[in-house]
Design an enzyme around this catalytic site. Structure first.
Site, PDB file in Angstrom:
ATOM      1  N   ARG A   1       6.186 -12.782   9.276  1.00 59.34           N
ATOM      2  CA  ARG A   1       6.909 -11.568   8.921  1.00 59.34           C
ATOM      3  C   ARG A   1       8.225 -11.499   9.678  1.00 59.34           C
ATOM      4  NH1 ARG A   1       4.824  -6.395   9.623  1.00 59.34           N
ATOM      5  NH2 ARG A   1       2.691  -6.857   9.148  1.00 59.34           N
TER       6      ARG A   1
ATOM      7  N   GLU B   1       0.867  -1.172   0.000  1.00 60.82           N
ATOM      8  CA  GLU B   1       0.000   0.000   0.000  1.00 60.82           C
ATOM      9  C   GLU B   1       0.902   1.219   0.000  1.00 60.82           C
ATOM     10  OE1 GLU B   1      -2.274   0.834   3.552  1.00 60.82           O
ATOM     11  OE2 GLU B   1      -3.583   2.221   2.489  1.00 60.82           O
TER      12      GLU B   1
ATOM     13  N   LYS C   1       4.874   0.698   9.800  1.00 56.33           N
ATOM     14  CA  LYS C   1       4.886   1.979   9.090  1.00 56.33           C
ATOM     15  C   LYS C   1       4.323   3.080   9.963  1.00 56.33           C
ATOM     16  CE  LYS C   1       3.804   0.152   4.589  1.00 56.33           C
ATOM     17  NZ  LYS C   1       2.955   0.295   3.394  1.00 56.33           N
TER      18      LYS C   1
END
Length: 563
Positions: free
Chosen positions: A266, A35, A276
């Site tokens: 992850r 994104e 983020k």
RNA sequence: AAACCUGUAGUGUAAUGGUUAGCAUACAAGACUUUGACUCUUGUGGUAUAGGUUCAAAUCCUAUCAGGUUUACCA
């Protein structure tokens, strides 16, 4: 040829099984779908490395797709930065795609789902819907609007699209199962009204599709074979499949292949954070100078710090792929950059904490040019000239008036070699009134010059010091970094905010002196300052000021021991 | 609590029922060294627990324990 059996990770195993069960190799296709709402970080490198790595392994195309369905958060700046970062890592994408390019197709499919009674417009507040949703242990209850007629739904959805309603007044939901143990299947939202300008579609749309509706169908449109994502999307898989299977019956002629989603854990790195949102806070609060601050775990930060794409890719390769929670020791990342730069970086001399050294028996005003090997690991790197004189800077830590036998450096009465130069012997030192050493005096052995071939030059002395000639030295600013957080897992504490672990001393700015050859160094160029570490030229460098970033120190078993 | 996922040296990962559980890093010791680096040698250290199946279990089964995910008009 040696047939080294390389073990497959679980994703490669899945692909091999699919291949064995009839999936055609030419239909393999992957994607990396960020994104554009922030900068990529080292954690994303794992996802990038997995999908692009599979592309390389199977010679299959990999798309770079921007998952841009929320205009409130996304910006062109981030699109550009992401492209730059992926390209810098050395990966080539087949197509640059945008979910927003599929808005019309998504809308058309949504209409079909409504017509088939599989989606409906809900006109309640989000609070009401949340209440009806239930909890994992209690089933949800149906919305009063769940059984609206197809005609009403079509009419309302069209009006939603035409901008006739306010934000929050209506949503489109998939009609699945309000009692499913998987909360995501309790009639998930497909569309919400958002009267915001989109960085690519402008004001064309006022309804925007949600992640689950968009992502899987974007995979489907692009005919991605394996949609790989991180573990927190595991519960989404049921919904991914539900949307996919329902849409498939409408479009199997155009889009014959159905993608499958699989999940991996992850990457987490010790002593930093990987979110983020949290990284953005560091930027906004001025804790760091920007997304590319050399202390940031962002790709742009690592790039500016001096990391190489090869080191990062090797790191990702070594870290592997699994479904376990993990925190990777940042020491592994540091090892990888040292390993790479040890082969590539030229050796130079720079003194970070200078103290003056005078060679008392060196002829006054004499200067010499010494020859220094650029990289002992790389013969073709050649050699360079380094000027030498009777007044030098050495590191303050490299001299003690007296020390035990374990101290290999300069003391009164003991000999050391000046790298690429002569053997010297400590004679005396002078101090200021506070007892700080201001000047060290030594004598040198004129016959001991490096490479001269004399008997004396071959003498072994235990210590070797780096140095710069004061007269020829170039002044430089050196930015020395420490980890940004003092805790190994700063955002893993329930009772403490990660901001409370900020290391207040993560940046030290030092005035240093470096050998004159570095006056010509170009921005981005990397060097090993011998005995100190690896450094690169920061982009803040200009004609007046030479600025280095410390990438990483050399492995240091001495200061560790002496502590 | 429910559903789902995951537990292998400090860390990360491999062993696809079949040698003494391998590799990397980290750590320690030594050799080498005109970088206390690099390189080389050696060492410390592991299958969460308890049962079961089997000639044979890290691997299959059961239970327990531990950790994670899900309960956004974010992705």
């Amino acid at each position: 040829m040696s047939e080294e059996k390389k073990s497959l990770n679980f994703i490669e195993q899945i692909i091999e099984d699919d291949l064995a069960n009839g999936v055609k190799k030419e239909n393999l296709r992957f994607r990396f779908p960020p994104e554009p709402n922030g900068y990529l970080h080292i954690g994303h490198t794992k996802a990038i490395g997995i999908s692009f790595g599979l592309g390389e392994k199977y010679n299959a195309p990999v798309n770079l797709r921007f998952d841009d369905t929320n205009p409130a958060k996304e910006e062109q700046e981030y699109v550009d930065a992401i492209k730059e970062d992926v390209a810098w890592l050395g990966y080539k994408w087949e197509n640059e795609c945008y979910s927003s390019d599929y808005f019309q197709q998504l809308y058309d499919w949504a209409i079909q789902l409504i017509k088939d009674g599989k989606a409906y417009v809900d006109s309640q507040s989000s609070e009401e819907m949340a209440k009806q949703k239930g909890t994992p242990t209690t089933v949800g209850v149906a919305s009063p609007y769940r059984d609206r007629s197809v005609e009403d739904n079509l009419d309302l959805f069209t009006k939603m699209k035409n901008g006739e309603f306010e934000e929050g007044s209506h949503v489109l939901r998939a009609k699945i199962d309000m009692s499913s143990p998987n909360m995501l299947l309790r009639d998930p939202l497909m569309y919400r009204i958002l009267k915001k300008s989109h960085h690519r579609t402008g004001n064309d749309w006022v309804i925007y599709p949600m992640y689950d509706w968009t992502h899987g169908e974007s995979d489907y449109i692009e005919q991605i074979s394996h949609s790989l994502c991180s573990l927190e999307f595991k519960p989404h898989r049921d919904l991914y499949n539900w949307f996919r299977d329902n849409v498939y019956v409408y479009s199997k002629e155009n889009y014959p292949l159905a993608p499958k989603q699989r999940e991996f854990s992850r990457l987490n790195l010790s002593y930093t954070i990987m979110s983020k949102r949290k990284l953005l806070r560091l930027v906004e609060e001025g804790i760091v100078s920007g997304w590319d601050d050399p202390r940031m775990p962002t790709i742009s930060g690592l790039r500016r710090r001096g990391y190489t794409p090869a080191a990062i890719r090797n790191f990702i390769e070594t870290v592997g792929v699994s479904k376990r929670e993990n925190i990777i020791d940042v020491a592994l990342l540091e090892f990888k950059i040292r390993e790479d730069l040890n082969k590539k970086a030229n050796r130079v001399m720079g003194v970070l904490n200078p103290v003056k050294l005078v060679i008392t028996n060196y002829p006054e005003n004499k200067e010499e040019i010494l020859i220094a090997e650029n990289n002992p690991e790389l013969e073709e790197a050649g050699s360079r000239e380094v000027p030498f004189s009777g007044e030098l800077y050495i590191e303050r830590e490299d001299f003690k008036e007296e020390a035990n036998r374990k101290y290999f450096r300069l003391t009164i009465g003991k000999e050391v070699r000046l790298k690429n130069g002569y053997i010297i012997k400590g004679e005396s030192c002078s101090k200021d009134e506070e007892g700080n050493i201001t000047e060290i005096h030594c004598t040198y052995d004129p016959l001991s010059k490096s490479g001269s071939g004399t008997e004396e030059s071959k003498r072994k002395v235990k210590g070797t010091l780096h140095w710069v000639s004061i007269k020829h030295a170039v002044e430089a600013e050196v930015r020395v970094y420490d980890r940004l957080f003092s805790d190994e897992a700063p955002d893993a504490h329930k009772d403490k905010d990660y901001m409370s672990f900020i290391n207040p001393n993560s940046l030290k700015i030092i005035k240093a002196f470096v050998e004159p050859s570095l006056g010509k160094a170009k921005v981005g160029e990397r060097f090993q300052f011998q005995r100190l570490g690896y450094f690169n030229v920061d982009r803040d460098t200009n004609s007046e000021k030479l600025i280095f970033n410390k990438i990483v120190g050399l492995r240091d078993t001495w200061t560790k021991k002496s502590k």
